[in-house]
Enzyme design. Structure first.
Site, PDB file in Angstrom:
ATOM      1  CG  HIS A  37       1.957  -0.289 -16.578  1.00 61.37           C
ATOM      2  ND1 HIS A  37       3.189   0.088 -16.131  1.00 61.37           N
ATOM      3  CD2 HIS A  37       1.944  -1.650 -16.494  1.00 61.37           C
ATOM      4  CE1 HIS A  37       3.907  -0.987 -15.805  1.00 61.37           C
ATOM      5  NE2 HIS A  37       3.164  -2.064 -16.012  1.00 61.37           N
ATOM      6  N   GLY A  52       6.254   1.981  -7.243  1.00 60.82           N
ATOM      7  CA  GLY A  52       6.371   1.576  -8.640  1.00 60.82           C
ATOM      8  C   GLY A  52       6.488   2.739  -9.603  1.00 60.82           C
ATOM      9  N   GLY A  86       0.799  -1.216   0.000  1.00 61.70           N
ATOM     10  CA  GLY A  86       0.000   0.000   0.000  1.00 61.70           C
ATOM     11  C   GLY A  86       0.836   1.272   0.000  1.00 61.70           C
ATOM     12  CB  SER A 117       2.331  -5.687 -18.915  1.00 55.80           C
ATOM     13  OG  SER A 117       3.232  -4.638 -18.701  1.00 55.80           O
TER      14      SER A 117
END
Lengths: 430, 430, 430, 430
Positions: free
Chosen positions: B368, B274, B270, B299
């Site tokens: 992303h 990234g 949490g 991905s």
């Protein structure tokens, strides 16, 4: 590992963010730093937080005193929690005090500026910038008491970030980078360093210097202590500071004298490192030098003469008091001799008995006694510098740290106000 | 600098504290960890905080699951704020909402366990211990929802301590200590590392690996990304992972493919790293390799087939669906060809159009796209491992990061839910 | 310090020299490496020595075996001293033997290839290249004995450059870069490392590994020793190498067993590091582990069975000899028991009494005895690997190093050929 | 890696050797250092070489000048090669000149003191001790020319050990340890450093300082160069050395001016590092600062006025010459103006045309021209310090290094004595 330093990386990230910020800068000229701060707190802040944070830091650094005041007032008025929301959350909690209502209240109460400061920390050298902001804020506070809630938020975060667990103890010696040594000149306030020869003497083989560093402030000491390794308890400061004294061999020393402790960062005022530093340095020295038996300070007695002036004591008549104001009285052996005993007695009384709110009035005494040290010895003619003559009639005091008694002394001091002192000093104070 | 490592120092400090703690340990056997925690929060904690904190960490580490539950319940019941005090402070604030009443309320609301956790951090390796505690707590939480306030406090502190400004990016390569490399085996969950030969290939000259570290967790990566430097966009994963493929020259590569990103610390769940990692690694690579023009991921599409099963679409009849459940259907060219177009279309639709609460249902897509990337290309037969066949019928997707569009994409995504995608993929999704 | 690594710098220097070398390269294709060598030795070599040296190294590295032979022959025929000049200088010295004629003779005698090799050392990674050249040369030597003068020059220089005073001892453990650990796989020849799990076990907390490095060969061990910290003298190797054995606490160990010593660089053959390594590691371990009382090896006995075959002894009849050639004879308790005493006796005799040119015939014995160790104990069934059964009927020997006796033992060994051995082993040998 | 420093290790090894040496020391008092040297060269030296070498170094360091003379004479008389053996080996070689007789001659000729010096190098800080010995020896040499063969051996070994391939270039800046910076005070002989403020200015962001180090002499520079990054060619030294001048931004600089180059180690005299340093620093700077176009020195002209005094030239009458001897003549504009042209012309002639043995008489010119630089510009009133007025009437010269022309210039200079100079300077010299 062949990678760039953190600051280079930060620089390059921020450089890349230039284009992104080009149009924002225009806006910033209009709406000023407030809109940058709002952006940084918004979702937009997630995408270009580093660049925005850097922009805020740069803007701040370019501000004059008046603009800084406005900035902190902005934090106070625009980034405080909403009173409505707080009261509503408080009501919900009152109705049903459970984890959820508590959390909701807790969130309502936390000022948005706390998260703002956390995000500013993402800027290159952001932590240093935040410490500098608090330094400014503390300077402004007396004139702007309304900023005390803002200041409390800075302190809260820095207290959490500069947790003992994140500090690194490093020895400072002649192999330390010059850029770090240079900072000691600036931060040494107890016994000023008189140039590089003096610096070098203080780092010679019979001296030790240790500092705490934080990983986010590389090369920037938070606090440092200077120690002399000797074969007996130091009773005067001038011999310790004598640049021309030949260094002695450290490996036979029996006594470590902590003769100067300095906090370095005004922006971290109130976040205390001194106790941890002393305790850790004692532990370090004891491990490395098995001959060391005594760990003591040679400390100033800052408030003695001011206290004395206001005192009406049988021990010292007005004549005696007047003498102390004469220059060079201490060079007159007869007068000095006659003053010696009464002054030592009064000083012992000042250190041990003179209290305010249950604690000694002398600030240095409060620090060391609170750390669990005990008053060992008062030294006559220990510092004949003008400052020390003015403050303490040239006297200094040794506080001794014994690892086994630290906790007991500390508890007795904290819970009952007991001042630990040697039999000698206690006798003097009677 | 010839000084001990932090952990050695901590060890020695704590060793010295043993005597102090000898009698305390007896007490601890009686009153247990609670009294240690109370001591640590008291004035006594100031004098022997490091030793007490270490004792708490050791006690905790020796606990079984049941005792750990009790420990967290203790934190919940005994180290929560006092409801009375909160309500009283709320009343004062309601009457006179000023900095002082706000601060008072704020203090009343802050659970004492926050300061307790801060002090536990003073223990040797205290930060690692706290991260481990939260890992345990998160595991217990589903069965013990009452602990959510305790968990919130852990998260609050770790969020503050693991601020981006305190993280250090380091490149990981074959010169990295084996002890750190070994951790990658454990933490790599996207494409498991199949032994040291595989490890070495992933660190060869046409690969890059970067991780964030925190100074208080030395040698312990928080998140890492694996990158392949190529001369075109990767459309399949197996060639990238081929241990026997000869490394190519990195200096002419035009395309950096991020083929695996892994969070390492369950106890930091949490607290997101990234986005920062990707953005910084893109910046780093761009600076070091001027030939690089494209930065993209390769991905997985984790939820595609589960979504497909529940779907009623003209594009794929039950027969087609059933085919996907057969082993090795993809080796039958005819059947594979007939499925290719409908599956690519459905996948584009899944990624772009299928939303929940305004965001794509696919978690990797959310990550992303939320970072400002765009969907570039869906690749047929990109990963024929059983897992990928099961999850996505063997398809993978490239998300492309363009520094200049990241912010715009991010904002459009956050404010309007706009999904950035190439014309090709958009056409497929129609 | 933010500067480039030496190899990067060298690379960039040599890159800059490319233009300079462009036309030279054409010439080099014609006259080949000889002209490069001549240039490097000439004044021109002073201006672009680094670039020329690099060119020579590259040319050499591209050579096949035949070309390498030619290269060394070139060094022999074209870069030897001139006989005329030598004889003339010898005559001058004979007439007037003084410092000047001696120096002149000394210069006439020194082969120009020595200075050539020194200048090749200026190339990026030049030292590694020269070590590699000597490795090749030593391989060629048996077929090309005429190159022994060339080889002597390489050895002379490397002996001088790899002086003990320039070597750095480093501990190797699990925090060592993987790239360095990987080399141990290649260089460990005594007890082969069976993969990374084996590697890790050998670097666990009850093991130590130390290597010598040279600053010009970063990450490249010259020699390393593996040590087990135990609580008694090891009598068998398999338990030490058991990957699944749980590591024990090192701090209570009483015995350090050196179970593998490996020279790593074929190109440095004949330049001995082993003695220095053992002595320094003993010193290191003694300082760090005050409980250690015994420093011993567990060593193979390589030539025992070959020697035994040629022996005509009462202690072992042909039947016994034949048994040793049977597979798994040692699993038959009765036969093994009957062989035990005679073999131990013969082995003791082999180690102590069997000499050639005044030294023991066993090479490992020569090494350790020459270092001042003594033969402590012969161990039955100490290594049941096929190799050890083949070489020594499964026996191994402990050599013990006692710092106080090293010199005495060494002198007695060197001057009188005395073999130091324990009373037990001496009794066996009678 | 958690291991001791080399010097600590050496210390501990040598400490262990104390007992071994106790009885040797008595002998040493009798037979003195000679027997220590003999022991070190003998087999005994193999067993306790480090301890013996340390003993020799300590004995040497305790010697007064007279004892040192005796020590070097000892090396001359007792550790020289045997004349008989040399002549015999020469005869064998004459009879059959092959690799074996050559090697035998070579060994006969090599003085035993060479191996002795190599073994002394094994002592803790042995390399530093050997460099110090040569420094003493060079000082003694004029009075003791018979020691020139001994000196030649020291030089031979140090030349081999301080090979360019073993040197490490490091940048020196304000983050360099104070202990290293302090050495620059001692070694800077061209433009003395006037204290720490001056030091700091020389290391500011528009200055660069680089030094060569050898791994066996940590923290001890061998040679260093000081560079100013400017936006035009420097024509005077005082502005460069002005402590109060504000540093400019380095990233736009177009010109790197090498204004001081200093060899640091008297004991390495004759082993030249200057050319390598300049060339590598030029390469480094060019790589880091793409804006840099010009690399030049600002150099003194040491012998000009001495040469001028002895000259009979039309360009300058006796009156002019006398003027130069007057103090402060340069403050008189009229006189200065009248002298300007003739002196510049004479100086150009001095630098370009005045030769001895085919090379310019000016030593600094010989160094830079030999390195491949060219004379660019002579500067009037470039250094008005008393020393420079005395030596060169205040003129200084810029030598320019162009990477592409270095080799060509060097070759022309070496082979034909051609002095590279700009058209301007050549015109002046006509």
């Amino acid at each position: 590992m062949p990678h760039k330093s953190l600051s280079q990386i930060w620089d390059s990230i921020a450089d890349r963010g230039r284009e992104i910020l080009a149009r924002r800068r225009v806006a910033s000229a209009v709406h000023g730093i407030e809109s940058l701060c709002r952006d940084l707190l918004s979702e937009r802040g997630e995408a270009s937080g580093t660049a925005l944070a850097r922009e805020i830091v740069r803007s701040y650094e370019a501000m004059d005193e008046a603009r800084k005041e406005q900035f902190f007032q902005l934090l106070d008025t625009r980034f405080s929690p909403a009173a409505d929301a707080i009261l509503q959350a408080a009501d919900s909690y009152r109705e049903a005090p459970d984890p959820d209502t508590l959390l909701a209240l807790s969130r309502a109460v936390e000022p948005p500026r706390q998260e703002l400061i956390r995000r500013i920390n993402m800027a290159p050298r952001g932590t240093a910038a935040i410490v500098a902001m608090r330094k400014d804020l503390l300077r402004l506070l007396p004139r702007h008491p309304e900023l005390r809630a803002v200041e409390a938020d800075f302190q809260h975060l820095l207290h959490s970030w500069f947790n003992r667990g994140f500090l690194v103890l490093e020895r400072i010696d002649w192999h330390t980078p010059a850029a770090t040594l240079e900072k000691l000149f600036e931060y040494e306030a107890v016994h000023e360093i008189q140039g590089w020869d003096d610096m070098r003497r203080r780092l010679a083989e019979d001296r030790r210097c240790f500092a705490f560093f934080h990983p986010a402030l590389p090369g920037e000491p938070l606090i440092f202590v200077e120690v002399a390794l000797l074969d007996s308890l130091a009773t005067a400061i001038q011999p310790l500071l004598d640049v021309d004294s030949p260094p002695s061999a450290a490996d036979r020393a029996t006594t470590a004298v902590f003769y100067s402790i300095n906090n370095c960062q005004d922006g971290l005022r109130g976040i205390s490192f001194g106790y941890f530093l002393i305790k850790q340095v004692v532990t370090e020295l004891a491990a490395d030098h098995p001959h060391l038996k005594t760990f003591a300070t040679l400390s100033p007695i800052r408030g003695f003469r001011a206290w004395l002036e206001a005192l009406d004591s049988d021990l010292l008549d007005q004549d005696g008091l007047d003498t102390l104001s004469e220059p060079d009285w201490f060079r007159d052996d007869a007068r000095a001799d006659s003053l010696r005993e009464p002054l030592l007695k009064l000083c012992a009384r000042y250190l041990i008995k003179e209290k305010k709110d249950g604690e000694p009035v002398d600030p240095v005494a409060r620090f060391h006694l609170g750390n669990g040290a005990r008053i060992e010895q008062i030294n006559w003619f220990a510092d004949t510098s003008p400052k020390a003559m003015e403050q303490a009639a040239g006297m200094m005091v040794n506080y001794v740290y014994r690892l086994k008694q630290i906790e007991k002394n500390h508890e007795a001091y904290v819970s009952r106000g007991t001042v630990a002192a040697s039999a000698n000093v206690r006798a003097l104070a009677k």
